[in-house]
Design a protein around this motif. Structure first.
Motif, mmCIF file in Angstrom:
data_model
loop_
_atom_site.group_PDB
_atom_site.id
_atom_site.type_symbol
_atom_site.label_atom_id
_atom_site.label_comp_id
_atom_site.label_asym_id
_atom_site.label_seq_id
_atom_site.Cartn_x
_atom_site.Cartn_y
_atom_site.Cartn_z
ATOM 1 N N GLU A 1 63.912 65.116 71.726
ATOM 2 C CA GLU A 1 65.407 65.209 72.091
ATOM 3 C C GLU A 1 66.449 64.552 70.964
ATOM 4 O O GLU A 1 67.544 64.784 71.232
ATOM 5 N N HIS A 2 65.815 63.912 70.347
ATOM 6 C CA HIS A 2 66.752 63.105 69.433
ATOM 7 C C HIS A 2 66.330 63.597 67.868
ATOM 8 O O HIS A 2 65.362 63.291 67.500
ATOM 9 N N ASP A 3 67.104 64.321 67.111
ATOM 10 C CA ASP A 3 66.910 64.673 65.852
ATOM 11 C C ASP A 3 67.144 63.595 64.851
ATOM 12 O O ASP A 3 68.473 63.473 64.141
ATOM 13 N N VAL A 4 66.419 62.651 64.935
ATOM 14 C CA VAL A 4 66.680 61.262 63.930
ATOM 15 C C VAL A 4 66.776 61.494 62.711
ATOM 16 O O VAL A 4 67.481 60.798 61.981
ATOM 17 N N GLU A 5 66.099 62.743 62.165
ATOM 18 C CA GLU A 5 66.358 62.897 60.622
ATOM 19 C C GLU A 5 67.583 63.124 59.953
ATOM 20 O O GLU A 5 67.985 63.161 58.725
ATOM 21 N N SER A 6 68.633 63.693 61.087
ATOM 22 C CA SER A 6 70.073 63.814 60.591
ATOM 23 C C SER A 6 70.817 62.596 60.526
ATOM 24 O O SER A 6 71.976 62.723 59.966
ATOM 25 N N TRP A 7 70.467 61.578 61.067
ATOM 26 C CA TRP A 7 71.193 60.554 61.078
ATOM 27 C C TRP A 7 70.930 59.490 59.798
ATOM 28 O O TRP A 7 70.139 59.554 59.101
ATOM 29 N N PRO A 8 72.075 58.851 59.694
ATOM 30 C CA PRO A 8 71.926 57.738 58.652
ATOM 31 C C PRO A 8 71.301 56.515 58.826
ATOM 32 O O PRO A 8 70.754 56.239 60.020
ATOM 33 N N LEU A 9 70.589 55.602 57.982
ATOM 34 C CA LEU A 9 70.235 54.344 58.293
ATOM 35 C C LEU A 9 71.650 53.720 58.896
ATOM 36 O O LEU A 9 72.701 53.835 58.539
ATOM 37 N N PHE A 10 71.118 53.037 60.107
ATOM 38 C CA PHE A 10 72.396 52.400 61.007
ATOM 39 C C PHE A 10 71.870 50.948 61.366
ATOM 40 O O PHE A 10 70.960 50.647 61.426
ATOM 41 N N GLY A 11 73.001 50.100 61.290
ATOM 42 C CA GLY A 11 72.420 48.597 61.643
ATOM 43 C C GLY A 11 74.103 47.932 61.804
ATOM 44 O O GLY A 11 75.131 48.299 61.587
ATOM 45 N N THR A 12 74.009 46.770 61.769
ATOM 46 C CA THR A 12 75.126 45.827 61.968
ATOM 47 C C THR A 12 75.477 45.260 60.922
ATOM 48 O O THR A 12 74.585 44.996 59.780
ATOM 49 N N THR A 13 76.733 44.930 60.265
ATOM 50 C CA THR A 13 77.161 44.098 59.015
ATOM 51 C C THR A 13 76.673 42.937 59.099
ATOM 52 O O THR A 13 76.635 42.371 58.121
ATOM 53 N N ALA A 14 76.454 42.171 60.107
ATOM 54 C CA ALA A 14 76.062 40.740 60.227
ATOM 55 C C ALA A 14 74.516 40.657 60.034
ATOM 56 O O ALA A 14 74.008 39.618 60.191
ATOM 57 N N GLU A 15 73.809 41.975 59.904
ATOM 58 C CA GLU A 15 72.248 42.117 59.622
ATOM 59 C C GLU A 15 71.648 41.426 60.645
ATOM 60 O O GLU A 15 70.931 40.394 60.266
ATOM 61 N N THR A 16 72.099 41.646 61.958
ATOM 62 C CA THR A 16 71.058 41.061 62.845
ATOM 63 C C THR A 16 69.813 42.333 63.359
ATOM 64 O O THR A 16 68.899 42.001 64.072
ATOM 65 N N TRP A 17 70.133 43.427 62.847
ATOM 66 C CA TRP A 17 69.110 44.742 62.979
ATOM 67 C C TRP A 17 69.548 45.789 62.162
ATOM 68 O O TRP A 17 70.616 45.824 61.732
ATOM 69 N N TYR A 18 68.708 46.547 61.984
ATOM 70 C CA TYR A 18 69.033 47.825 61.391
ATOM 71 C C TYR A 18 67.889 48.897 61.571
ATOM 72 O O TYR A 18 66.765 48.471 61.798
ATOM 73 N N ALA A 19 68.247 50.324 61.517
ATOM 74 C CA ALA A 19 67.485 51.220 61.809
ATOM 75 C C ALA A 19 67.491 52.237 60.685
ATOM 76 O O ALA A 19 68.563 52.641 60.246
ATOM 77 N N LYS A 20 66.524 53.097 60.375
ATOM 78 C CA LYS A 20 66.211 54.104 59.489
ATOM 79 C C LYS A 20 65.203 55.205 59.846
ATOM 80 O O LYS A 20 64.369 54.778 60.227
ATOM 81 N N PRO A 21 65.878 56.486 59.960
ATOM 82 C CA PRO A 21 64.949 57.561 60.124
ATOM 83 C C PRO A 21 63.841 57.451 59.081
ATOM 84 O O PRO A 21 63.921 57.417 58.184
ATOM 85 N N ASP A 22 62.438 57.815 59.711
ATOM 86 C CA ASP A 22 61.132 57.856 59.001
ATOM 87 C C ASP A 22 60.326 58.907 59.587
ATOM 88 O O ASP A 22 59.568 58.513 60.609
ATOM 89 N N ALA A 23 60.227 60.089 58.872
ATOM 90 C CA ALA A 23 59.527 61.056 59.101
ATOM 91 C C ALA A 23 59.572 61.659 60.781
ATOM 92 O O ALA A 23 58.533 61.845 61.315
ATOM 93 N N GLY A 24 60.625 61.701 61.270
ATOM 94 C CA GLY A 24 60.880 62.155 62.505
ATOM 95 C C GLY A 24 61.041 61.016 63.675
ATOM 96 O O GLY A 24 61.072 61.132 64.655
ATOM 97 N N LYS A 25 60.606 59.761 63.003
ATOM 98 C CA LYS A 25 60.674 58.622 63.801
ATOM 99 C C LYS A 25 61.933 57.838 63.413
ATOM 100 O O LYS A 25 62.327 57.836 62.517
ATOM 101 N N LEU A 26 61.796 56.728 64.002
ATOM 102 C CA LEU A 26 62.814 55.379 63.858
ATOM 103 C C LEU A 26 62.338 54.169 63.496
ATOM 104 O O LEU A 26 61.460 53.647 64.309
ATOM 105 N N MET A 27 62.341 53.698 62.399
ATOM 106 C CA MET A 27 61.909 52.432 61.831
ATOM 107 C C MET A 27 63.242 51.561 62.228
ATOM 108 O O MET A 27 64.150 51.539 61.750
ATOM 109 N N VAL A 28 62.734 50.501 62.805
ATOM 110 C CA VAL A 28 63.831 49.547 63.579
ATOM 111 C C VAL A 28 63.265 47.959 62.890
ATOM 112 O O VAL A 28 62.065 47.565 63.067
ATOM 113 N N SER A 29 64.096 47.268 62.138
ATOM 114 C CA SER A 29 63.909 45.975 61.651
ATOM 115 C C SER A 29 64.875 45.045 62.240
ATOM 116 O O SER A 29 66.044 45.050 62.570
ATOM 117 N N PRO A 30 64.247 43.842 62.704
ATOM 118 C CA PRO A 30 65.056 42.807 63.236
ATOM 119 C C PRO A 30 65.907 42.097 62.028
ATOM 120 O O PRO A 30 66.797 41.127 62.359
#
Length: 369
Positions: free
Chosen positions: A229-258
């Motif tokens: 239900e979520h078309d993550v591949e159309s999303w940009p990399l997104f996260g906080t300017t304070a670098e508390t986490w970020y997320a990036k689309p990865d082959a239809g899934k979402l890579m999330v880093s602390p």
């Protein structure tokens, strides 16, 4: 003990060492010694795989800009662009606004957005806590595996050699050349390039060269499946300017880093479960979709010099010892520019990088008079 000679020996087969070796092989006989079974095993193989021109301090932004033409049109390295559209969206709460302003200072090509506009771009974001957002449309994904393999092919086509499972055990300068013992073979060259990543200071210690104070930092990541239900591949990399986490689309899934930066000793990194859980919790607070299952997790090392600027240039305390280290989290996107710069400095040519940036990279900056 068998022996091999070269004009230049590169210690380290990550993207920094391989790309520099490929550049230098145009005019020299180059050997790359890689401790692991294949190039790119550590930080290169665990990269977030993103090109962001405005990422890093002023020196790094200049290096990023110099790398972009090669990444976009890598003629002679790859048959087509190593980049693909992605974009980067950074959000800030009211408390995080100083970090947003600091990121925007000196940056180019940023678009300011409201929380509602940010949530329209990434529909799972909660707009209410977002005081402001910035979007960089020129941020692009990097095909890191193809980039590494294309540099490997270029190096070999130019007569260079990669020797795997060759961890340096002894390094000494004798008779105007460096002698390196690795896996039962003695390798000799007048110039050695230290591109050993998290192990760069350890390599320097083997050679009797003063350390740069490099610190490996662990960075963790987890792969989430948000469902069809979520078309993550159309999303940009997104996260906080304070670098508390970020997320990036990865082959239809979402890579999330602390976005963790925990100082550690050089090692084959793995994630800390508590650090990962805390980071995923911070991510969860910003989105509408809870984390129900982690499909896969991993960690890598990002190695920084004390001033968070790479160290590139000849050591002031040892003839023929060249530093190419401390790239931190910028190693892949800076590799084209830093490999060209390293080759130029070693060959005695003028690099394309401006002199103020070269001065900021030199190992001599850590030495007092």
């Amino acid at each position: 003990m068998s022996q091999q000679t070269a004009d230049i020996i590169v210690i380290g087969g990550g993207i920094a060492g391989i790309s520099a070796a490929a550049e230098m092989a145009k005019s020299a006989k180059v050997l790359v010694l890689e401790a692991e079974a294949q190039p790119g095993y550590h930080s290169t193989g665990r990269s977030a795989a993103i090109y962001i021109r405005n990422y890093g301090n002023a020196v790094l932004r200049a290096i990023n800009a110099l790398s972009e033409p090669t990444l976009a049109q890598p003629g002679g390295i790859s048959d087509h662009s190593l980049l693909s559209p992605r974009g980067e969206l950074l959000i800030a709460s009211e408390d995080e606004m100083p970090s947003l302003e600091a990121y925007a200072a000196g940056a180019t090509g940023l678009e300011r957005m409201t929380g509602a506009e940010a949530a329209k771009m990434v529909p799972i974001l909660r707009p209410e806590p977002i005081a402001a957002a910035i979007y960089e449309s020129s941020a692009q994904s990097i095909d890191v595996d193809r980039m590494l393999q294309d540099y490997v092919k270029l190096l070999k086509a130019r007569g260079g050699t990669i020797i795997a499972k060759a961890r340096a055990q002894k390094i000494a300068r004798q008779g105007g050349a460096w002698q390196i013992e690795a896996s039962g073979t003695l390798y000799t060259a007048p110039i050695v390039v230290n591109a050993a990543g998290a192990w760069a200071d350890a390599v320097a210690a083997l050679a009797g060269v003063a350390a740069m104070g490099l610190q490996p930092m662990r960075r963790s990541a987890a792969l989430l499946n948000l469902g069809p239900e979520h078309d993550v591949e159309s999303w940009p990399l997104f996260g906080t300017t304070a670098e508390t986490w970020y997320a990036k689309p990865d082959a239809g899934k979402l890579m999330v880093s602390p976005a963790d930066e925990d100082p550690v000793d050089p090692h084959d990194a793995w994630p800390d479960d508590m650090v990962l859980a805390e980071g995923l919790h911070r991510y969860e607070q910003a989105v509408t979709v809870p984390v129900t299952r982690v499909e896969h997790s991993w960690a890598g090392l990002r190695t920084f010099a004390p001033d968070r600027t790479p160290v590139v240039g000849f050591a002031p305390d040892a003839d023929g010892f060249f530093w190419l280290a401390g790239q931190g989290g910028y190693g892949v996107q800076t590799a084209p520019a830093l490999s060209q710069t390293a080759a130029a400095l070693i060959e005695g040519r003028a690099p394309k990088l401006a002199q103020p940036a070269l001065d900021a990279l030199t190992p001599g900056r850590f030495f007092s008079n």
